[in-house]
Write a protein that holds these residues in place. Structure first.
Motif, PDB file in Angstrom:
ATOM      1  N   SER A 616       0.837  -1.216   0.000  1.00  0.00           N
ATOM      2  CA  SER A 616       0.000   0.000   0.000  1.00  0.00           C
ATOM      3  C   SER A 616       0.864   1.255   0.000  1.00  0.00           C
ATOM      4  O   SER A 616       0.585   2.226  -0.729  1.00  0.00           O
ATOM      5  N   THR A 617       1.951   1.235   0.811  1.00  0.00           N
ATOM      6  CA  THR A 617       2.843   2.399   0.831  1.00  0.00           C
ATOM      7  C   THR A 617       3.553   2.560  -0.511  1.00  0.00           C
ATOM      8  O   THR A 617       3.756   3.687  -0.989  1.00  0.00           O
ATOM      9  N   ALA A 618       3.951   1.434  -1.119  1.00  0.00           N
ATOM     10  CA  ALA A 618       4.583   1.511  -2.441  1.00  0.00           C
ATOM     11  C   ALA A 618       3.633   2.130  -3.455  1.00  0.00           C
ATOM     12  O   ALA A 618       4.032   2.948  -4.298  1.00  0.00           O
ATOM     13  N   ILE A 619       2.342   1.745  -3.364  1.00  0.00           N
ATOM     14  CA  ILE A 619       1.339   2.330  -4.269  1.00  0.00           C
ATOM     15  C   ILE A 619       1.204   3.826  -4.020  1.00  0.00           C
ATOM     16  O   ILE A 619       1.171   4.636  -4.949  1.00  0.00           O
ATOM     17  N   LEU A 620       1.136   4.214  -2.731  1.00  0.00           N
ATOM     18  CA  LEU A 620       1.001   5.640  -2.413  1.00  0.00           C
ATOM     19  C   LEU A 620       2.216   6.425  -2.888  1.00  0.00           C
ATOM     20  O   LEU A 620       2.090   7.538  -3.410  1.00  0.00           O
ATOM     21  N   SER A 621       3.410   5.857  -2.704  1.00  0.00           N
ATOM     22  CA  SER A 621       4.620   6.569  -3.137  1.00  0.00           C
ATOM     23  C   SER A 621       4.664   6.723  -4.646  1.00  0.00           C
ATOM     24  O   SER A 621       5.364   7.604  -5.167  1.00  0.00           O
ATOM     25  N   ALA A 622       3.906   5.868  -5.366  1.00  0.00           N
ATOM     26  CA  ALA A 622       3.914   5.936  -6.830  1.00  0.00           C
ATOM     27  C   ALA A 622       2.908   6.932  -7.370  1.00  0.00           C
ATOM     28  O   ALA A 622       2.888   7.180  -8.575  1.00  0.00           O
ATOM     29  N   PHE A 623       2.070   7.506  -6.510  1.00  0.00           N
ATOM     30  CA  PHE A 623       1.086   8.470  -7.023  1.00  0.00           C
ATOM     31  C   PHE A 623       1.741   9.704  -7.656  1.00  0.00           C
ATOM     32  O   PHE A 623       1.226  10.235  -8.636  1.00  0.00           O
ATOM     33  N   PRO A 624       2.888  10.183  -7.109  1.00  0.00           N
ATOM     34  CA  PRO A 624       3.542  11.288  -7.835  1.00  0.00           C
ATOM     35  C   PRO A 624       4.017  10.846  -9.210  1.00  0.00           C
ATOM     36  O   PRO A 624       3.880  11.563 -10.185  1.00  0.00           O
ATOM     37  N   ALA A 625       4.610   9.671  -9.289  1.00  0.00           N
ATOM     38  CA  ALA A 625       5.118   9.159 -10.558  1.00  0.00           C
ATOM     39  C   ALA A 625       5.391   7.667 -10.396  1.00  0.00           C
ATOM     40  O   ALA A 625       6.030   7.247  -9.429  1.00  0.00           O
ATOM     41  N   ARG A 626       4.894   6.874 -11.351  1.00  0.00           N
ATOM     42  CA  ARG A 626       5.072   5.423 -11.245  1.00  0.00           C
ATOM     43  C   ARG A 626       6.542   5.021 -11.306  1.00  0.00           C
ATOM     44  O   ARG A 626       6.914   3.945 -10.861  1.00  0.00           O
TER      45      ARG A 626
END
Length: 728
Positions: A616-626
């Motif tokens: 989930s944190t990895a997904i959130l960190s990818a919101f700025p850029a995948r």
């Protein structure tokens, strides 16, 4: 400098500048002429409150400056689409912040004289001062025909200047004509040949309405009498006497069968045919477009045309996908080198200041600039394809395939481009003919699997699909992930057109211009202004959001906290290397950051999709850029941010990760669930910033973010739960 009233003298000078509008039919050579007149002195933006692009510039003439506006191409003053309505409002000067032009430079294609004269006759009747810039005369001469320019000028009642803009032929004469007509405006005098009974009633009604303080042109009144302008009757609904007068005139015309709705159309085209016959000599004339016709026999063929189209699009796609790679690497290396250099300069500053400057500010600028090569290459190809005339053929071929869901054939360029990167794809949606279809295209363009999703696919397929099912299924999975967005996009457009945008598909009227070599000056200016537009508008938003995301990943943290994590790890693993200790501490600090805590908070929401707090944190960190998701997973799994999609250590760590009860964290179905989430979710702030720039509002990027994130969540949960249901 300001005067005593605080008014900028520069502003006063701008207001007093004469304004010239460059108008004409699409594909008449308007953009080339505008570029020749204004050069690089242009400003690209949107008209206030709408997404229709405005292009303005400045003509410099013997030390004088004249403001110029490039009006979107029109075939008629009777606007149909919203873009055409805006273009007509620009000519009338009713757009907020605009004014009625002092002069119209009407770009007239000599090769399509009748159609060009139709719109000219409408502008002439609206009492605009006009100078005609006559283009394509060189093509007529090449085919053996001649144009009597002086006779055309006499018949139209205005100056007619033959120009070949890209060769600068006739430009001096055009400049002089502009200056002359601004000083002493000339109004066209077209003898259209409407029935005298009709024109008598039009003149009488115009005079009677004027006496009542209502300023209607002859065109509007004539259209009302012919049944083509119900708006006039609506305007007069509360003025019963005037309304009855118009109705009475209309009834009298009906008794003489002079109220036919097509009378205006046929009269203008009859006049245009007469003018053409009078000024263009057929002696020695050879078919002008014989070569174009022969090429079209192949390029618009239902089989060969599609094959050529696929080949051309493959070239464009591969060029964006691969040619941009080395340039993006150079930008990344330069940004990396700059980061290292600046990091050395700020060594003595507090850690958070160093991180803000190096990772937040410089990293944000790098995250913006890295998209620039793809954007420039895309618009290079679009400009070339448009300049040669092929873009119109490609749109014609794709119209049948996309038409059923509400998109026109022009949508294929933005959608195809989005497979490389959604940002140039969204910007390419400017080729759409109207605002609603452009908006629909923008809203589904990010569903195409861009290159930034590829590392996620490769990491998960390499870890869970290929080892168990072999390379064939791995390849199929990769293809399916790229195809998924396109499959989902088509019904989404259908739904958007019926529930959100409520757009209707306009008649797809498309002119196929003759094939020709692109005008390289126009190509260069298009690339320059698109790149500048991206850097100065969307770029600033991207950098600002990068700093916000950096802050949520960095804070809160302290030296005491880092020391405590380090001591605990060294106690548990006395033989750990310095690198392992550093990676562990960085991972724990991210876990304690605002974004990490938020990831833990929302873990229950993502658990039905098979994701724990780490995913989930990895997904959130990818919101700025995948692009950052793989390195984020490296930090979260205590392997450092230098991990990439080919790292065996990261694949092993993910394979061995478990839930607290010992179950494997990532299974086949959670792998598919995670890839589908990345395929459908809008995790790119640069994309959202670009949508804001293109739509002139935060409403649509917010809508896009919500619907795509919701779609991704629903699909991911459904897939994972289905896997559990069948025992996966």
């Amino acid at each position: 400098m300001s005067d005593c009233h605080g008014t900028s003298t520069a502003t006063v000078r701008d207001v007093r500048q004469p304004l010239v509008a460059i108008a004409g039919n699409p594909n008449a050579g308007k953009t080339t002429l505008f570029n020749a007149l204004t050069g690089s002195h242009q400003k690209v933006g949107n008209y206030p409150g709408v997404t229709v692009e405005s292009v303005t510039g400045t003509l410099r003439l013997d030390g004088k400056e004249i403001a110029a506006v490039d009006v979107p191409g029109l075939y008629s003053i009777d606007a149909v689409s919203e873009d055409e309505l805006v273009a007509v409002d620009v000519l009338k000067g009713t757009i907020p912040g605009s004014r009625r032009p002092d002069l119209i430079v009407y770009v007239m294609d000599a090769g399509n004289l009748e159609r060009n004269l139709f719109f000219f006759s409408q502008l002439a009747e609206a009492d605009f001062p006009i100078v005609v810039a006559l283009t394509m005369t060189d093509l007529i001469e090449q085919s053996g025909g001649t144009v009597d320019v002086q006779k055309l000028s006499n018949l139209l009642g205005v100056d007619v200047i033959p120009v070949v803009a890209h060769k600068k032929k006739g430009m001096r004469e055009l400049f002089e004509a502009i200056e002359r007509n601004i000083a002493e405006p000339r109004h066209a005098n077209c003898e259209i040949g409407f029935p005298i009974q009709l024109e008598t009633k039009v003149a009488a009604l115009k005079e009677r309405l004027a006496r009542s303080g209502l300023d209607y042109g002859k065109f509007e009144i004539r259209q009302a009498l012919l049944g083509n302008n119900p708006g006039l009757f609506e305007d007069l609904a509360e003025l019963q006497e005037l309304e009855e007068a118009v109705h009475h005139a209309k009834d009298e015309l009906a008794t003489e069968n002079l109220n036919q709705p097509t009378l205006d159309l046929t009269s203008r085209y009859n006049w245009a045919a007469m003018v053409k016959l009078a000024v263009i000599s057929d002696e020695g004339h050879k078919p002008m477009r014989s070569l174009t016709d022969r090429i079209d026999n192949i390029l618009t063929h239902r089989v060969f045309g599609v094959m050529v189209f696929i080949g051309v699009m493959y070239l464009v796609f591969q060029s964006i996908y691969t040619l941009a790679g080395p340039l993006m690497t150079v930008i990344e290396d330069v940004i990396g080198g700059l980061s290292d250099l600046v990091a050395g300069w700020v060594t003595g500053a507090p850690d958070w200041v160093q991180s803000l400057i190096v990772k937040g500010l410089i990293g944000g600028v790098g995250a913006m600039l890295v998209f620039l090569p793809q954007i420039l290459i895309l618009f290079l190809f679009i400009s070339i394809l448009e300049g040669t005339g092929y873009l119109a053929r490609a749109a014609f071929l794709m119209d049948r395939l996309l038409g059923w869901c509400g998109l026109s054939g022009r949508a294929f360029i933005p959608l195809l481009s989005s497979f490389a990167c959604a940002i140039p794809g969204i910007m390419a949606a400017r080729v759409m003919p109207d605002q609603k279809s452009r908006l629909a295209t923008i809203l589904v363009a990010p569903l195409m699997s861009c290159s930034a999703r590829l590392p996620v696919y490769l990491l998960l397929i390499g870890a869970f699909i290929e080892p168990k099912y072999g390379p064939a299924w791995a390849g199929f999975t990769l293809f399916a992930m790229h195809f998924l967005g396109l499959i989902v996009a088509v019904p989404i457009v259908w739904l958007l057109n019926r529930g959100v945008i409520k757009g209707k598909r306009l008649p797809f009227v498309l002119e196929l211009p003759p094939y020709q070599w692109p005008k390289w000056r126009d190509v260069w200016l298009a690339i320059y202004f698109r790149g500048k537009l991206f850097v100065t508008t969307a770029g600033t938003i991207i950098v600002a959001l990068s700093i916000v995301i950096w802050a949520t990943l960095y804070f809160p943290r302290s030296e005491d906290t880092a020391a405590r994590f380090e001591a605990a790890y060294v106690t548990a693993y006395p033989d750990a290397t310095e690198s392992e200790i550093s990676h562990h501490v960085e991972g724990k600090l991210m876990e304690q950051s605002l974004l990490g805590r938020f990831g833990k908070t929302i873990e229950p929401a993502f658990a039905p999709a098979g994701f724990d707090w780490r995913l989930s944190t990895a997904i959130l960190s990818a919101f700025p850029a995948r692009e950052v998701v793989v390195s984020s997973m490296g930090i979260i799994f205590n392997l450092g941010e230098e991990q990439d999609e080919t790292s065996t250590d990261l694949r092993d760590a993910i394979q061995k990760a478990t839930w607290p009860d010992g179950r494997p964290l990532v299974t086949l179905w959670s792998t598919i669930s995670l890839m589908v989430f990345f395929a459908l979710c809008c995790q790119c702030m640069a994309t959202l910033a670009t949508v804001k720039r293109e739509t002139n509002s935060w409403k649509w990027p917010l809508f896009m973010f919500v619907y795509m994130s919701g779609l991704a969540y629903i699909f991911s949960v459904a897939i994972y739960q289905f896997g559990l249901w069948i025992g996966g």
